[in-house]
Design an enzyme around this catalytic site. Sequence first.
Site, PDB file in Angstrom:
ATOM      1  N   LYS A  13       0.837  -1.216   0.000  1.00  9.46           N
ATOM      2  CA  LYS A  13       0.000   0.000   0.000  1.00  9.46           C
ATOM      3  C   LYS A  13       0.872   1.268   0.000  1.00  9.46           C
ATOM      4  CE  LYS A  13      -2.151  -1.151   3.858  1.00  9.46           C
ATOM      5  NZ  LYS A  13      -1.498  -2.443   4.147  1.00  9.46           N
ATOM      6  N   ARG A  88     -10.179   0.318   8.260  1.00  9.80           N
ATOM      7  CA  ARG A  88      -9.660  -0.996   8.617  1.00  9.80           C
ATOM      8  C   ARG A  88     -10.717  -1.875   9.254  1.00  9.80           C
ATOM      9  NH1 ARG A  88      -3.996  -0.009   8.531  1.00  9.80           N
ATOM     10  NH2 ARG A  88      -2.866  -1.891   9.040  1.00  9.80           N
ATOM     11  N   ARG A 127      12.031  -6.294   5.395  1.00 12.76           N
ATOM     12  CA  ARG A 127      11.991  -4.914   5.898  1.00 12.76           C
ATOM     13  C   ARG A 127      12.422  -4.858   7.370  1.00 12.76           C
ATOM     14  NH1 ARG A 127       6.418  -1.843   5.645  1.00 12.76           N
ATOM     15  NH2 ARG A 127       5.936  -3.299   7.312  1.00 12.76           N
ATOM     16  N   ARG A 133      11.141  -1.720  11.980  1.00 13.12           N
ATOM     17  CA  ARG A 133       9.859  -1.166  12.456  1.00 13.12           C
ATOM     18  C   ARG A 133       9.393  -2.018  13.634  1.00 13.12           C
ATOM     19  NH1 ARG A 133       4.848  -0.023   8.317  1.00 13.12           N
ATOM     20  NH2 ARG A 133       3.555  -1.283   9.692  1.00 13.12           N
ATOM     21  N   ARG A 144      -1.030  -9.205  13.135  1.00 16.19           N
ATOM     22  CA  ARG A 144      -1.525  -8.217  12.157  1.00 16.19           C
ATOM     23  C   ARG A 144      -2.286  -8.917  11.032  1.00 16.19           C
ATOM     24  NH1 ARG A 144       3.956  -5.321  10.897  1.00 16.19           N
ATOM     25  NH2 ARG A 144       2.865  -4.440   9.107  1.00 16.19           N
TER      26      ARG A 144
HETATM   27  P1  AP5 Z   1       4.697  -1.603   1.948  1.00 21.06           P
HETATM   28  O1  AP5 Z   1       4.519  -0.756   0.754  1.00 21.06           O
HETATM   29  O2  AP5 Z   1       5.275  -1.001   3.165  1.00 21.06           O
HETATM   30  O3  AP5 Z   1       3.320  -2.353   2.292  1.00 21.06           O
HETATM   31  P2  AP5 Z   1       2.116  -1.870   3.183  1.00 21.06           P
HETATM   32  O4  AP5 Z   1       0.914  -2.537   2.636  1.00 21.06           O
HETATM   33  O5  AP5 Z   1       2.131  -0.392   3.308  1.00 21.06           O
HETATM   34  O6  AP5 Z   1       2.526  -2.584   4.548  1.00 21.06           O
HETATM   35  P3  AP5 Z   1       2.470  -2.062   6.032  1.00 21.06           P
HETATM   36  O7  AP5 Z   1       3.360  -3.009   6.795  1.00 21.06           O
HETATM   37  O8  AP5 Z   1       2.725  -0.611   6.130  1.00 21.06           O
HETATM   38  O9  AP5 Z   1       0.966  -2.373   6.316  1.00 21.06           O
HETATM   39  P4  AP5 Z   1       0.123  -2.330   7.578  1.00 21.06           P
HETATM   40  O10 AP5 Z   1      -1.229  -2.203   7.041  1.00 21.06           O
HETATM   41  O11 AP5 Z   1       0.367  -3.486   8.487  1.00 21.06           O
HETATM   42  O12 AP5 Z   1       0.700  -1.066   8.393  1.00 21.06           O
HETATM   43  P5  AP5 Z   1       0.109   0.351   8.762  1.00 21.06           P
HETATM   44  O13 AP5 Z   1       1.240   1.261   8.878  1.00 21.06           O
HETATM   45  O14 AP5 Z   1      -1.028   0.701   7.915  1.00 21.06           O
HETATM   46  O15 AP5 Z   1       5.569  -2.868   1.513  1.00 21.06           O
HETATM   47  C1  AP5 Z   1       6.047  -3.784   2.466  1.00 21.06           C
HETATM   48  C2  AP5 Z   1       7.519  -4.133   2.155  1.00 21.06           C
HETATM   49  O16 AP5 Z   1       7.568  -4.842   0.929  1.00 21.06           O
HETATM   50  C3  AP5 Z   1       8.417  -2.899   1.981  1.00 21.06           C
HETATM   51  O17 AP5 Z   1       9.693  -3.182   2.505  1.00 21.06           O
HETATM   52  C4  AP5 Z   1       8.466  -2.704   0.462  1.00 21.06           C
HETATM   53  O18 AP5 Z   1       9.657  -2.102   0.058  1.00 21.06           O
HETATM   54  C5  AP5 Z   1       8.329  -4.134  -0.037  1.00 21.06           C
HETATM   55  N1  AP5 Z   1       7.585  -4.222  -1.302  1.00 21.06           N
HETATM   56  C6  AP5 Z   1       6.474  -3.527  -1.678  1.00 21.06           C
HETATM   57  N2  AP5 Z   1       6.058  -3.912  -2.884  1.00 21.06           N
HETATM   58  C7  AP5 Z   1       6.904  -4.895  -3.300  1.00 21.06           C
HETATM   59  C8  AP5 Z   1       6.984  -5.714  -4.482  1.00 21.06           C
HETATM   60  N3  AP5 Z   1       6.089  -5.584  -5.497  1.00 21.06           N
HETATM   61  N4  AP5 Z   1       7.964  -6.630  -4.565  1.00 21.06           N
HETATM   62  C9  AP5 Z   1       8.869  -6.782  -3.537  1.00 21.06           C
HETATM   63  N5  AP5 Z   1       8.860  -6.038  -2.404  1.00 21.06           N
HETATM   64  C10 AP5 Z   1       7.880  -5.113  -2.282  1.00 21.06           C
HETATM   65  O19 AP5 Z   1      -0.462   0.064  10.239  1.00 21.06           O
HETATM   66  C11 AP5 Z   1       0.400  -0.245  11.312  1.00 21.06           C
HETATM   67  C12 AP5 Z   1      -0.406  -0.355  12.601  1.00 21.06           C
HETATM   68  O20 AP5 Z   1      -0.994   0.925  12.905  1.00 21.06           O
HETATM   69  C13 AP5 Z   1      -1.590  -1.327  12.572  1.00 21.06           C
HETATM   70  O21 AP5 Z   1      -1.209  -2.650  12.883  1.00 21.06           O
HETATM   71  C14 AP5 Z   1      -2.509  -0.728  13.647  1.00 21.06           C
HETATM   72  O22 AP5 Z   1      -2.053  -1.053  14.933  1.00 21.06           O
HETATM   73  C15 AP5 Z   1      -2.297   0.782  13.445  1.00 21.06           C
HETATM   74  N6  AP5 Z   1      -3.273   1.344  12.489  1.00 21.06           N
HETATM   75  C16 AP5 Z   1      -3.008   1.897  11.263  1.00 21.06           C
HETATM   76  N7  AP5 Z   1      -4.139   2.318  10.671  1.00 21.06           N
HETATM   77  C17 AP5 Z   1      -5.150   2.032  11.539  1.00 21.06           C
HETATM   78  C18 AP5 Z   1      -6.554   2.191  11.486  1.00 21.06           C
HETATM   79  N8  AP5 Z   1      -7.163   2.736  10.415  1.00 21.06           N
HETATM   80  N9  AP5 Z   1      -7.281   1.786  12.563  1.00 21.06           N
HETATM   81  C19 AP5 Z   1      -6.699   1.237  13.649  1.00 21.06           C
HETATM   82  N10 AP5 Z   1      -5.359   1.024  13.742  1.00 21.06           N
HETATM   83  C20 AP5 Z   1      -4.599   1.426  12.697  1.00 21.06           C
HETATM   84 MG    MG Z   2       2.287   0.947   4.943  1.00 10.41          MG
END
Ligand code: AP5
Ligand code: MG
Length: 191
Positions: A13, A88, A127, A133, A144
């Site tokens: 994402k 979410r 990562r 992280r 997660r």
């Molecule tokens: P990346 O682009 O970082 O993927 P992502 O989908 O953004 O993954 P996240 O780990 O950020 O998702 P998440 O939903 O768990 O975290 P969030 O911050 O939203 O890619 C991942 C890795 O793969 C990177 O190293 C990238 O370089 C690599 N990559 C990407 N594409 C690739 C490809 N095609 N090929 C190879 N490698 C690739 O949430 C974190 C926490 O915050 C949650 O657990 C929760 O506690 C809280 N939170 C956030 N939003 C909410 C909400 N709305 N409500 C309640 N809690 C929330």
């Molecule tokens: Mg992300």
Amino acid sequence: MRIVLMGAPGSGKGTQAALIVKELGLPHISTGDLLRAAVAAGSELGKQAKAVMDRGELVSDDIVLGLLEERLAADDAAGGFILDGFPRNIAQAEALDALLDRLGQPVDEALQIDIDEEQVVKRIAKRAALEGRSDDTEETVRNRLNVYAEQTAPVVDYYAQRGVLSRVLGDGSIEEVFERIRAVLQLHADD
Ligand code: AP5
Ligand code: MG
């Protein structure tokens, strides 16, 4: 254009949102990034959020909605935005609809990035080694993914029912995935 980008943890994402930003010039609003900024700032809210995030659970809807409302009120969001990591759960999806209805600016496109669990586990492990992280530990990632399956996956149907859902495959290179997203967004640009 108001875009919601969805997908499992590690589905890409954040990576794809950064590329869409370059193409469309819309602000990228990630609730994960907003929460991590609150944690880094050391605020009381940040301290509460960190404990929940490090367990891989969802931060309360109230906290996240407060941060989001504040961010959406900024001038740069008036012409559209890309939401990453929100909504979410169904309650957040309904709250977003209510908020955007008040502004007369409904979601135009909900884009789901589909990917299998094995690949996201590999990506996140990589990562974790590079960036450290705090929620990228093996145990937290497992949680997660469970939280995603139970609470977030139903949001895909929510947008399907509203007729704004598109799905793209998230495997392959970053560029390959972006080409799929670009095709979907161009297709819908004149809607
Ligand atoms: P990346 O682009 O970082 O993927 P992502 O989908 O953004 O993954 P996240 O780990 O950020 O998702 P998440 O939903 O768990 O975290 P969030 O911050 O939203 O890619 C991942 C890795 O793969 C990177 O190293 C990238 O370089 C690599 N990559 C990407 N594409 C690739 C490809 N095609 N090929 C190879 N490698 C690739 O949430 C974190 C926490 O915050 C949650 O657990 C929760 O506690 C809280 N939170 C956030 N939003 C909410 C909400 N709305 N409500 C309640 N809690 C929330
Ligand atoms: Mg992300």
